[in-house]
Write a protein that holds these residues in place. Structure first.
Motif, short mmCIF file in Angstrom:
data_model
loop_
_atom_site.label_atom_id
_atom_site.label_comp_id
_atom_site.label_asym_id
_atom_site.label_seq_id
_atom_site.Cartn_x
_atom_site.Cartn_y
_atom_site.Cartn_z
N GLU A 140 0.83 -1.21 0.00
CA GLU A 140 0.00 0.00 0.00
C GLU A 140 0.86 1.26 0.00
OE1 GLU A 140 -2.84 -0.11 3.17
OE2 GLU A 140 -3.57 -2.08 2.59
N ARG A 141 2.12 1.10 0.44
CA ARG A 141 3.04 2.24 0.48
C ARG A 141 4.35 1.83 -0.20
NH1 ARG A 141 2.77 2.01 6.48
NH2 ARG A 141 5.03 1.98 6.24
N ASP A 142 5.05 2.83 -0.74
CA ASP A 142 6.30 2.58 -1.45
C ASP A 142 7.40 2.02 -0.56
OD1 ASP A 142 5.18 3.42 -3.80
OD2 ASP A 142 5.99 5.46 -3.68
N ASP A 143 7.33 2.29 0.75
CA ASP A 143 8.40 1.83 1.64
C ASP A 143 8.19 0.40 2.14
OD1 ASP A 143 6.19 2.73 3.14
OD2 ASP A 143 7.44 3.11 4.89
N LEU A 144 7.11 -0.25 1.71
CA LEU A 144 6.85 -1.63 2.10
C LEU A 144 7.16 -2.57 0.93
CD1 LEU A 144 3.41 -1.16 3.89
CD2 LEU A 144 5.66 -1.48 4.95
N PRO A 145 7.61 -3.79 1.22
CA PRO A 145 7.91 -4.71 0.13
C PRO A 145 6.66 -5.36 -0.45
CG PRO A 145 8.35 -5.77 2.23
CD PRO A 145 7.97 -4.34 2.53
N ALA A 146 6.72 -5.68 -1.73
CA ALA A 146 5.70 -6.53 -2.33
C ALA A 146 5.97 -7.95 -1.83
CB ALA A 146 5.80 -6.48 -3.85
N GLU A 147 4.94 -8.76 -1.77
CA GLU A 147 5.12 -10.14 -1.34
C GLU A 147 4.73 -11.07 -2.47
OE1 GLU A 147 3.37 -13.45 1.76
OE2 GLU A 147 2.50 -11.46 1.75
N LEU A 148 5.65 -11.94 -2.85
CA LEU A 148 5.34 -13.01 -3.78
C LEU A 148 4.98 -14.20 -2.90
CD1 LEU A 148 7.34 -13.97 -6.93
CD2 LEU A 148 6.08 -15.62 -5.57
N SER A 149 3.70 -14.52 -2.81
CA SER A 149 3.25 -15.55 -1.87
C SER A 149 3.13 -16.93 -2.49
CB SER A 149 1.92 -15.14 -1.24
OG SER A 149 0.94 -14.93 -2.23
N SER A 150 2.96 -17.00 -3.79
CA SER A 150 2.78 -18.30 -4.45
C SER A 150 3.28 -18.25 -5.88
CB SER A 150 1.30 -18.68 -4.50
OG SER A 150 0.73 -18.77 -3.23
N LEU A 151 4.06 -19.24 -6.26
CA LEU A 151 4.42 -19.47 -7.65
C LEU A 151 4.46 -20.99 -7.81
CD1 LEU A 151 5.26 -18.88 -10.53
CD2 LEU A 151 7.57 -18.42 -9.72
N TYR A 152 3.44 -21.52 -8.45
CA TYR A 152 3.31 -22.97 -8.60
C TYR A 152 3.07 -23.32 -10.05
CZ TYR A 152 2.83 -23.29 -3.54
OH TYR A 152 3.07 -23.23 -2.20
N VAL A 153 3.75 -24.37 -10.49
CA VAL A 153 3.60 -24.88 -11.84
C VAL A 153 3.26 -26.36 -11.73
CG1 VAL A 153 4.84 -25.35 -14.01
CG2 VAL A 153 5.25 -23.20 -12.77
N ASP A 154 2.35 -26.83 -12.58
CA ASP A 154 2.03 -28.24 -12.60
C ASP A 154 3.32 -29.02 -12.88
OD1 ASP A 154 1.17 -30.85 -14.14
OD2 ASP A 154 -0.58 -30.18 -12.99
N PRO A 155 3.59 -30.06 -12.12
CA PRO A 155 4.84 -30.81 -12.31
C PRO A 155 5.05 -31.32 -13.73
CG PRO A 155 3.77 -31.51 -10.28
CD PRO A 155 2.82 -30.59 -10.98
N ASP A 156 3.99 -31.58 -14.47
CA ASP A 156 4.13 -32.01 -15.87
C ASP A 156 4.70 -30.90 -16.74
OD1 ASP A 156 3.05 -34.46 -15.17
OD2 ASP A 156 1.03 -33.98 -15.91
N ARG A 157 4.71 -29.67 -16.23
CA ARG A 157 5.20 -28.51 -16.99
C ARG A 157 6.49 -27.93 -16.42
NH1 ARG A 157 2.59 -29.59 -21.42
NH2 ARG A 157 0.36 -29.71 -21.09
N PHE A 158 7.09 -28.58 -15.42
CA PHE A 158 8.37 -28.10 -14.88
C PHE A 158 9.37 -27.98 -16.04
CE2 PHE A 158 8.14 -29.89 -10.24
CZ PHE A 158 7.17 -28.96 -9.93
N GLY A 159 10.12 -26.88 -16.07
CA GLY A 159 11.14 -26.67 -17.08
C GLY A 159 10.62 -26.21 -18.43
N SER A 160 9.34 -25.90 -18.52
CA SER A 160 8.74 -25.53 -19.81
C SER A 160 8.70 -24.02 -20.06
CB SER A 160 7.32 -26.08 -19.90
OG SER A 160 6.48 -25.40 -18.97
N GLY A 161 9.09 -23.22 -19.08
CA GLY A 161 9.02 -21.77 -19.22
C GLY A 161 7.80 -21.14 -18.59
N VAL A 162 6.88 -21.96 -18.09
CA VAL A 162 5.66 -21.44 -17.47
C VAL A 162 6.02 -20.61 -16.23
CG1 VAL A 162 3.55 -22.06 -16.22
CG2 VAL A 162 4.12 -23.22 -18.36
N GLY A 163 6.86 -21.15 -15.36
CA GLY A 163 7.26 -20.43 -14.14
C GLY A 163 7.96 -19.13 -14.46
N SER A 164 8.84 -19.16 -15.44
CA SER A 164 9.57 -17.94 -15.83
C SER A 164 8.62 -16.88 -16.37
CB SER A 164 10.63 -18.26 -16.88
OG SER A 164 11.63 -19.08 -16.33
N ALA A 165 7.64 -17.28 -17.17
CA ALA A 165 6.67 -16.31 -17.72
C ALA A 165 5.80 -15.72 -16.62
CB ALA A 165 5.81 -16.98 -18.78
#
Length: 172
Positions: free
Chosen positions: A75-100
């Motif tokens: 809500e303020r510039d002096d606070l960090p953003a939080e990345l709370s979840s980044l999940y990729v289906d295991p069948d797609r690991f290494g496919s570029g989905v996570g990077s995108a």
């Protein structure tokens, strides 16, 4: 493989819960508590996706949700953003989905700092974030099998060259 990255809606909650469950099973392996593994995450994601303080994007391939990213923007510039979840289906690991998906987060946040937690037993995630400039901190909380969750940080502020050393540090 051409997948679409778009904003998530509550309609996506069931597929997000499915990817969340499968991905957690893959990275926790035998360390995953069976009671926790059996927990229905659909109600949690319906709630999360209807909250004003949460940002979420999904990766969709042929109408199947194959990954998602969620976080909280400060809500303020002096606070960090939080990345709370980044999940990729295991069948797609290494496919570029996570990077995108990750790139979408960086584009949305674009400046300031960000934080996330990584289970210390998830070597894939640690390599992924370290490669993108995230740094582990000393801040930890209890995890599973004696391995803690470690807070990592990223400085997204624009680079300012250090005139004395002729290098750019502490920036992306």
């Amino acid at each position: 493989m051409a997948f679409e990255i778009r904003g998530a809606t509550p309609v996506d909650a069931l597929q997000i819960a499915r990817v969340h469950k499968r991905s957690r099973e893959a990275y926790y392996g035998d360390a995953l508590d069976p009671v926790d593994a059996a927990r229905d995450r659909y109600p949690m994601w319906v709630d999360t996706l209807t909250r004003a303080d949460t940002w979420c994007a999904v990766a969709v391939l042929h109408e199947d949700l194959v990954g998602f990213i969620a976080g909280h923007l400060p809500e303020r510039d002096d606070l960090p953003a939080e990345l709370s979840s980044l999940y990729v289906d295991p069948d797609r690991f290494g496919s570029g989905v996570g990077s995108a998906l990750y790139q979408r987060f960086v584009d949305v946040v674009s400046s300031g700092t960000a934080e996330l937690e990584v289970w210390d037993g998830n070597d894939r995630a640690k390599r992924f974030y370290a490669h993108r400039g995230w740094q582990p901190t000393e801040q930890i909380r209890a995890g599973v099998t004696g391995k803690p969750f470690v807070t990592w940080t990223l400085d997204l502020r624009p680079c300012k060259p250090d005139v004395r050393s002729r290098s750019s540090t502490g920036c992306r």
